[in-house]
Design a protein around this motif. Structure first.
Motif, PDB file in Angstrom:
ATOM      1  N   MET A   1      73.444  18.858  14.852  1.00 39.58           N
ATOM      2  CA  MET A   1      73.340  17.696  13.954  1.00 39.58           C
ATOM      3  C   MET A   1      74.216  16.547  14.458  1.00 39.58           C
ATOM      4  SD  MET A   1      72.754  19.265  10.109  1.00 39.58           S
ATOM      5  CE  MET A   1      74.468  19.476   9.795  1.00 39.58           C
ATOM      6  N   LEU A   2      75.391  16.871  14.985  1.00 42.01           N
ATOM      7  CA  LEU A   2      76.252  15.833  15.555  1.00 42.01           C
ATOM      8  C   LEU A   2      75.591  15.190  16.769  1.00 42.01           C
ATOM      9  CD1 LEU A   2      79.788  17.466  15.247  1.00 42.01           C
ATOM     10  CD2 LEU A   2      78.863  15.543  13.929  1.00 42.01           C
ATOM     11  N   LEU A   3      74.875  15.984  17.557  1.00 41.17           N
ATOM     12  CA  LEU A   3      74.152  15.427  18.692  1.00 41.17           C
ATOM     13  C   LEU A   3      73.058  14.473  18.203  1.00 41.17           C
ATOM     14  CD1 LEU A   3      73.631  15.175  21.706  1.00 41.17           C
ATOM     15  CD2 LEU A   3      72.244  17.267  21.567  1.00 41.17           C
ATOM     16  N   ILE A   4      72.353  14.842  17.152  1.00 37.90           N
ATOM     17  CA  ILE A   4      71.317  13.973  16.579  1.00 37.90           C
ATOM     18  C   ILE A   4      71.941  12.667  16.076  1.00 37.90           C
ATOM     19  CG2 ILE A   4      69.611  13.745  14.716  1.00 37.90           C
ATOM     20  CD1 ILE A   4      68.789  15.627  17.050  1.00 37.90           C
ATOM     21  N   VAL A   5      73.098  12.761  15.421  1.00 36.71           N
ATOM     22  CA  VAL A   5      73.798  11.556  14.955  1.00 36.71           C
ATOM     23  C   VAL A   5      74.194  10.688  16.154  1.00 36.71           C
ATOM     24  CG1 VAL A   5      75.872  10.683  13.781  1.00 36.71           C
ATOM     25  CG2 VAL A   5      74.575  12.583  12.796  1.00 36.71           C
ATOM     26  N   ALA A   6      74.673  11.312  17.228  1.00 38.11           N
ATOM     27  CA  ALA A   6      75.039  10.568  18.437  1.00 38.11           C
ATOM     28  C   ALA A   6      73.819   9.831  19.000  1.00 38.11           C
ATOM     29  CB  ALA A   6      75.630  11.508  19.489  1.00 38.11           C
ATOM     30  N   ILE A   7      72.661  10.480  18.977  1.00 42.26           N
ATOM     31  CA  ILE A   7      71.430   9.847  19.457  1.00 42.26           C
ATOM     32  C   ILE A   7      71.078   8.648  18.581  1.00 42.26           C
ATOM     33  CG2 ILE A   7      68.929  10.175  19.718  1.00 42.26           C
ATOM     34  CD1 ILE A   7      69.635  13.170  20.405  1.00 42.26           C
ATOM     35  N   ILE A   8      71.153   8.830  17.274  1.00 45.29           N
ATOM     36  CA  ILE A   8      70.824   7.743  16.353  1.00 45.29           C
ATOM     37  C   ILE A   8      71.769   6.554  16.549  1.00 45.29           C
ATOM     38  CG2 ILE A   8      70.776   7.093  13.898  1.00 45.29           C
ATOM     39  CD1 ILE A   8      69.735  10.030  13.413  1.00 45.29           C
ATOM     40  N   LEU A   9      73.058   6.840  16.735  1.00 44.43           N
ATOM     41  CA  LEU A   9      74.023   5.766  16.968  1.00 44.43           C
ATOM     42  C   LEU A   9      73.746   5.048  18.284  1.00 44.43           C
ATOM     43  CD1 LEU A   9      77.245   7.524  15.678  1.00 44.43           C
ATOM     44  CD2 LEU A   9      76.050   5.600  14.605  1.00 44.43           C
ATOM     45  N   GLU A  10      73.355   5.794  19.305  1.00 45.24           N
ATOM     46  CA  GLU A  10      73.002   5.163  20.587  1.00 45.24           C
ATOM     47  C   GLU A  10      71.787   4.271  20.409  1.00 45.24           C
ATOM     48  OE1 GLU A  10      70.724   4.746  24.256  1.00 45.24           O
ATOM     49  OE2 GLU A  10      70.203   6.241  22.741  1.00 45.24           O
ATOM     50  N   VAL A  11      70.815   4.714  19.636  1.00 43.89           N
ATOM     51  CA  VAL A  11      69.619   3.906  19.371  1.00 43.89           C
ATOM     52  C   VAL A  11      70.016   2.635  18.612  1.00 43.89           C
ATOM     53  CG1 VAL A  11      67.456   3.849  18.054  1.00 43.89           C
ATOM     54  CG2 VAL A  11      67.980   5.806  19.518  1.00 43.89           C
ATOM     55  N   PHE A  12      70.864   2.760  17.591  1.00 40.71           N
ATOM     56  CA  PHE A  12      71.328   1.578  16.857  1.00 40.71           C
ATOM     57  C   PHE A  12      72.080   0.626  17.789  1.00 40.71           C
ATOM     58  CE2 PHE A  12      71.598   3.711  12.383  1.00 40.71           C
ATOM     59  CZ  PHE A  12      70.221   3.628  12.264  1.00 40.71           C
TER      60      PHE A  12
END
Length: 114
Positions: free
Chosen positions: A11-22
């Motif tokens: 889940m932290l990896l998914i959050v990291a991906i979302i933050l990179e996209v933002f």
């Protein structure tokens, strides 16, 4: 890979991906680094996203974590480009995005079988 890979780590990896996209969206909105708000947002999103990625690679092999992070981030940005920024969605672009997602899935299937 550390045997202590948990759902929280993923889940932290998914959050990291979302933050990179933002962060990447903010880069686009900065209009070539001419708008301060999006520049600050970009730096913040990237800083927190990369920090989370650094934390995640303590538990997930970097070859897997980085491939998932960059591959899914790339696919999401391409889709956002089509939908939000009205970029042209050609057949080859759509096929290429599908291949990226297939590659990420393939890497993760290999992880679960080892």
């Amino acid at each position: 890979m550390n045997s202590e890979v948990t759902a929280i780590t993923w889940m932290l990896l998914i959050v990291a991906i979302i933050l990179e996209v933002f962060g990447t969206i903010s880069m686009k909105l900065s209009d070539g680094f001419t708008k301060i708000g999006p520049i600050i947002a970009m730096l913040g999103f990237y800083a927190v996203g990369l920090s989370l990625l650094a934390y995640v690679v303590k538990s997930i092999d970097i070859s897997i974590a980085y491939a998932v992070w960059s591959g899914l981030g790339t696919a999401l940005i391409a889709i956002i480009g089509f939908l939000w920024f009205k970029e042209t969605a050609t057949t080859i672009k759509i096929i290429s995005i599908a291949l990226i997602v297939i590659g990420v899935i393939g890497l993760n299937l290999n992880v679960s079988s080892s």
